[in-house]
Design a protein around this motif. Structure first.
Motif, PDB file in Angstrom:
ATOM      1  N   GLU A 192      22.873   6.451 -13.628  1.00 33.00           N
ATOM      2  CA  GLU A 192      23.620   6.052 -12.437  1.00 33.00           C
ATOM      3  C   GLU A 192      23.232   6.899 -11.234  1.00 33.00           C
ATOM      4  O   GLU A 192      23.067   6.381 -10.123  1.00 33.00           O
ATOM      5  N   LEU A 193      23.085   8.189 -11.452  1.00 35.53           N
ATOM      6  CA  LEU A 193      22.704   9.081 -10.356  1.00 35.53           C
ATOM      7  C   LEU A 193      21.334   8.703  -9.792  1.00 35.53           C
ATOM      8  O   LEU A 193      21.133   8.702  -8.574  1.00 35.53           O
ATOM      9  N   ILE A 194      20.400   8.386 -10.674  1.00 36.28           N
ATOM     10  CA  ILE A 194      19.059   7.994 -10.232  1.00 36.28           C
ATOM     11  C   ILE A 194      19.110   6.670  -9.478  1.00 36.28           C
ATOM     12  O   ILE A 194      18.494   6.513  -8.418  1.00 36.28           O
ATOM     13  N   ASP A 195      19.892   5.718  -9.991  1.00 35.17           N
ATOM     14  CA  ASP A 195      20.009   4.406  -9.344  1.00 35.17           C
ATOM     15  C   ASP A 195      20.617   4.531  -7.945  1.00 35.17           C
ATOM     16  O   ASP A 195      20.192   3.840  -7.005  1.00 35.17           O
ATOM     17  N   GLN A 196      21.596   5.416  -7.815  1.00 39.59           N
ATOM     18  CA  GLN A 196      22.320   5.556  -6.552  1.00 39.59           C
ATOM     19  C   GLN A 196      21.595   6.436  -5.537  1.00 39.59           C
ATOM     20  O   GLN A 196      21.870   6.348  -4.337  1.00 39.59           O
ATOM     21  N   ALA A 197      20.667   7.253  -6.009  1.00 37.75           N
ATOM     22  CA  ALA A 197      20.005   8.215  -5.119  1.00 37.75           C
ATOM     23  C   ALA A 197      19.078   7.514  -4.125  1.00 37.75           C
ATOM     24  O   ALA A 197      18.441   6.501  -4.439  1.00 37.75           O
ATOM     25  N   HIS A 198      19.005   8.080  -2.928  1.00 36.60           N
ATOM     26  CA  HIS A 198      18.050   7.600  -1.927  1.00 36.60           C
ATOM     27  C   HIS A 198      16.707   8.312  -2.081  1.00 36.60           C
ATOM     28  O   HIS A 198      15.653   7.713  -1.848  1.00 36.60           O
ATOM     29  N   TYR A 199      16.762   9.597  -2.482  1.00 30.83           N
ATOM     30  CA  TYR A 199      15.523  10.385  -2.605  1.00 30.83           C
ATOM     31  C   TYR A 199      15.721  11.421  -3.705  1.00 30.83           C
ATOM     32  O   TYR A 199      16.633  12.250  -3.636  1.00 30.83           O
ATOM     33  N   VAL A 200      14.869  11.350  -4.709  1.00 32.03           N
ATOM     34  CA  VAL A 200      14.988  12.231  -5.881  1.00 32.03           C
ATOM     35  C   VAL A 200      13.897  13.294  -5.846  1.00 32.03           C
ATOM     36  O   VAL A 200      12.716  12.980  -5.673  1.00 32.03           O
ATOM     37  N   ALA A 201      14.285  14.551  -6.021  1.00 31.97           N
ATOM     38  CA  ALA A 201      13.320  15.641  -6.157  1.00 31.97           C
ATOM     39  C   ALA A 201      13.373  16.165  -7.584  1.00 31.97           C
ATOM     40  O   ALA A 201      14.415  16.647  -8.035  1.00 31.97           O
ATOM     41  N   PHE A 202      12.269  16.030  -8.297  1.00 31.88           N
ATOM     42  CA  PHE A 202      12.144  16.613  -9.631  1.00 31.88           C
ATOM     43  C   PHE A 202      11.552  18.014  -9.492  1.00 31.88           C
ATOM     44  O   PHE A 202      10.550  18.193  -8.782  1.00 31.88           O
ATOM     45  N   LEU A 203      12.140  18.975 -10.158  1.00 34.96           N
ATOM     46  CA  LEU A 203      11.587  20.324 -10.208  1.00 34.96           C
ATOM     47  C   LEU A 203      11.229  20.612 -11.658  1.00 34.96           C
ATOM     48  O   LEU A 203      12.122  20.676 -12.516  1.00 34.96           O
ATOM     49  N   THR A 204       9.948  20.753 -11.940  1.00 34.62           N
ATOM     50  CA  THR A 204       9.524  20.802 -13.340  1.00 34.62           C
ATOM     51  C   THR A 204       8.806  22.093 -13.705  1.00 34.62           C
ATOM     52  O   THR A 204       8.195  22.749 -12.861  1.00 34.62           O
ATOM     53  N   GLY A 205       8.913  22.410 -15.010  1.00 40.68           N
ATOM     54  CA  GLY A 205       8.235  23.578 -15.551  1.00 40.68           C
ATOM     55  C   GLY A 205       7.510  23.243 -16.838  1.00 40.68           C
ATOM     56  O   GLY A 205       7.328  22.066 -17.188  1.00 40.68           O
ATOM     57  N   ALA A 206       7.135  24.272 -17.562  1.00 36.82           N
ATOM     58  CA  ALA A 206       6.251  24.116 -18.717  1.00 36.82           C
ATOM     59  C   ALA A 206       6.815  23.222 -19.808  1.00 36.82           C
ATOM     60  O   ALA A 206       6.064  22.570 -20.536  1.00 36.82           O
ATOM     61  N   GLY A 207       8.150  23.167 -19.931  1.00 37.20           N
ATOM     62  CA  GLY A 207       8.759  22.341 -20.969  1.00 37.20           C
ATOM     63  C   GLY A 207       8.475  20.861 -20.816  1.00 37.20           C
ATOM     64  O   GLY A 207       8.592  20.097 -21.777  1.00 37.20           O
ATOM     65  N   VAL A 208       8.072  20.439 -19.620  1.00 33.22           N
ATOM     66  CA  VAL A 208       7.714  19.047 -19.389  1.00 33.22           C
ATOM     67  C   VAL A 208       6.381  18.703 -20.057  1.00 33.22           C
ATOM     68  O   VAL A 208       6.147  17.558 -20.447  1.00 33.22           O
ATOM     69  N   SER A 209       5.512  19.705 -20.199  1.00 29.32           N
ATOM     70  CA  SER A 209       4.177  19.457 -20.758  1.00 29.32           C
ATOM     71  C   SER A 209       4.043  19.813 -22.234  1.00 29.32           C
ATOM     72  O   SER A 209       3.026  19.493 -22.847  1.00 29.32           O
ATOM     73  N   THR A 210       5.041  20.441 -22.824  1.00 33.40           N
ATOM     74  CA  THR A 210       4.930  20.781 -24.249  1.00 33.40           C
ATOM     75  C   THR A 210       4.790  19.551 -25.146  1.00 33.40           C
ATOM     76  O   THR A 210       4.053  19.604 -26.137  1.00 33.40           O
ATOM     77  N   PRO A 211       5.437  18.395 -24.831  1.00 34.78           N
ATOM     78  CA  PRO A 211       5.200  17.217 -25.669  1.00 34.78           C
ATOM     79  C   PRO A 211       3.764  16.702 -25.592  1.00 34.78           C
ATOM     80  O   PRO A 211       3.349  15.900 -26.438  1.00 34.78           O
ATOM     81  N   SER A 212       3.017  17.166 -24.591  1.00 28.62           N
ATOM     82  CA  SER A 212       1.594  16.790 -24.482  1.00 28.62           C
ATOM     83  C   SER A 212       0.690  17.793 -25.187  1.00 28.62           C
ATOM     84  O   SER A 212      -0.533  17.703 -25.087  1.00 28.62           O
ATOM     85  N   GLY A 213       1.298  18.761 -25.884  1.00 26.01           N
ATOM     86  CA  GLY A 213       0.521  19.731 -26.653  1.00 26.01           C
ATOM     87  C   GLY A 213       0.139  20.987 -25.897  1.00 26.01           C
ATOM     88  O   GLY A 213      -0.698  21.760 -26.364  1.00 26.01           O
ATOM     89  N   ILE A 214       0.754  21.214 -24.737  1.00 24.29           N
ATOM     90  CA  ILE A 214       0.474  22.413 -23.949  1.00 24.29           C
ATOM     91  C   ILE A 214       1.598  23.412 -24.170  1.00 24.29           C
ATOM     92  O   ILE A 214       2.760  23.118 -23.855  1.00 24.29           O
ATOM     93  N   PRO A 215       1.323  24.598 -24.691  1.00 24.37           N
ATOM     94  CA  PRO A 215       2.382  25.568 -24.965  1.00 24.37           C
ATOM     95  C   PRO A 215       3.087  26.014 -23.687  1.00 24.37           C
ATOM     96  O   PRO A 215       2.484  26.041 -22.608  1.00 24.37           O
ATOM     97  N   ASP A 216       4.376  26.348 -23.814  1.00 27.58           N
ATOM     98  CA  ASP A 216       5.081  26.891 -22.658  1.00 27.58           C
ATOM     99  C   ASP A 216       4.901  28.406 -22.613  1.00 27.58           C
ATOM    100  O   ASP A 216       4.068  28.967 -23.330  1.00 27.58           O
ATOM    101  N   TYR A 217       5.668  29.062 -21.762  1.00 25.19           N
ATOM    102  CA  TYR A 217       5.453  30.490 -21.528  1.00 25.19           C
ATOM    103  C   TYR A 217       6.534  31.373 -22.150  1.00 25.19           C
ATOM    104  O   TYR A 217       6.225  32.363 -22.803  1.00 25.19           O
TER     105      TYR A 217
END
Length: 240
Positions: free
Chosen positions: A13-38
């Protein structure tokens, strides 16, 4: 599980209602791609078999004083050129291309590889503008993986635009990140412990009425106004 389902629905709902979304991402976003985090218990910074602490291994000082040690560490631990974007990258690309931006600490370029058009690489990346510190000549990352020497002038080649410890954030990246945070009416923090500054300090620029979501395997301890989803980000984004 019902409690978690309610949170996922609230996020939708928050995403649907938002006008502009800012994602702030770190290493945990890439661990499912096989890249270790820190910083997790199995992360890069927990390993002990290094000449120096990991923060020093990834420092400008180490690059200049011990280029052989620096190069070996970076090539063995940082480069994953065959990694592919996962569901998190893909969903973020889809949403941000419509109405938002991704501000990432990651240096792996997977957000861009997923098709995201609006990406601020706060710490640069490992693949663009790999260059000789002496003359500035640029090299392909495949050359850098084999050798850090520029044999024409005996210069040291450094890994792209990546910001090392002891170096300043690129002013353009900082400005673009701040503008993105100021514009957003929804901020979604994903896959980061939010302990590294100045990245963690970006939240100081958010609008007072901006909604905020934190998605992380470990609770980040934010105040009650934040929608905290303590789960693997891949599980969460697979349901969006």
């Amino acid at each position: 599980m019902e409690f978690m389902t309610d949170k996922i629905e609230e996020l939708k709902e928050l995403i649907d209602q938002a006008h502009y979304v800012a994602f702030l991402t770190g290493a945990g976003v890439s661990t499912p791609s096989g890249i270790p985090d820190y910083r997790s218990k199995n992360g890069l910074y927990k390993k002990k078999d290094y000449n120096f602490p990991p923060e020093y291994m990834l420092s400008h000082d180490n690059l200049v004083k011990h280029p052989d040690i620096f190069h070996e560490f970076v090539v063995e631990n940082m480069y994953f050129p065959d990694a592919e974007p996962n569901i998190i990258h893909k969903k973020m690309a889809e949403i941000s291309n419509q109405k938002g931006v991704i501000v990432t600490q990651n240096v792996d370029k997977l957000h861009t590889k997923a098709g995201a058009k609006n990406v601020v690489e706060f710490h640069g990346n490992l693949y663009d503008h790999i260059h000789c510190l002496t003359c500035g000549k640029e090299f392909d990352y495949k050359y850098y993986l084999k050798d850090y020497h520029h044999h024409e002038d005996d210069g040291i080649i450094r890994p792209g635009t990546t910001v090392l410890y002891g170096e300043n954030i690129d002013p353009n990246n900082l400005e673009n990140a701040v503008k993105a945070i100021q514009r957003a009416d929804l901020l979604i923090v994903a896959g980061t412990s939010f302990k590294v500054y100045p990245f963690a300090g970006l939240l100081a620029y958010r609008q007072p009425n901006a909604k905020m979501v934190a998605i992380n395997k470990e609770n980040l301890g934010m105040d009650s106004s934040v929608l905290a989803i303590t789960d693997d980000a891949a599980n969460v984004f697979a349901q969006l």
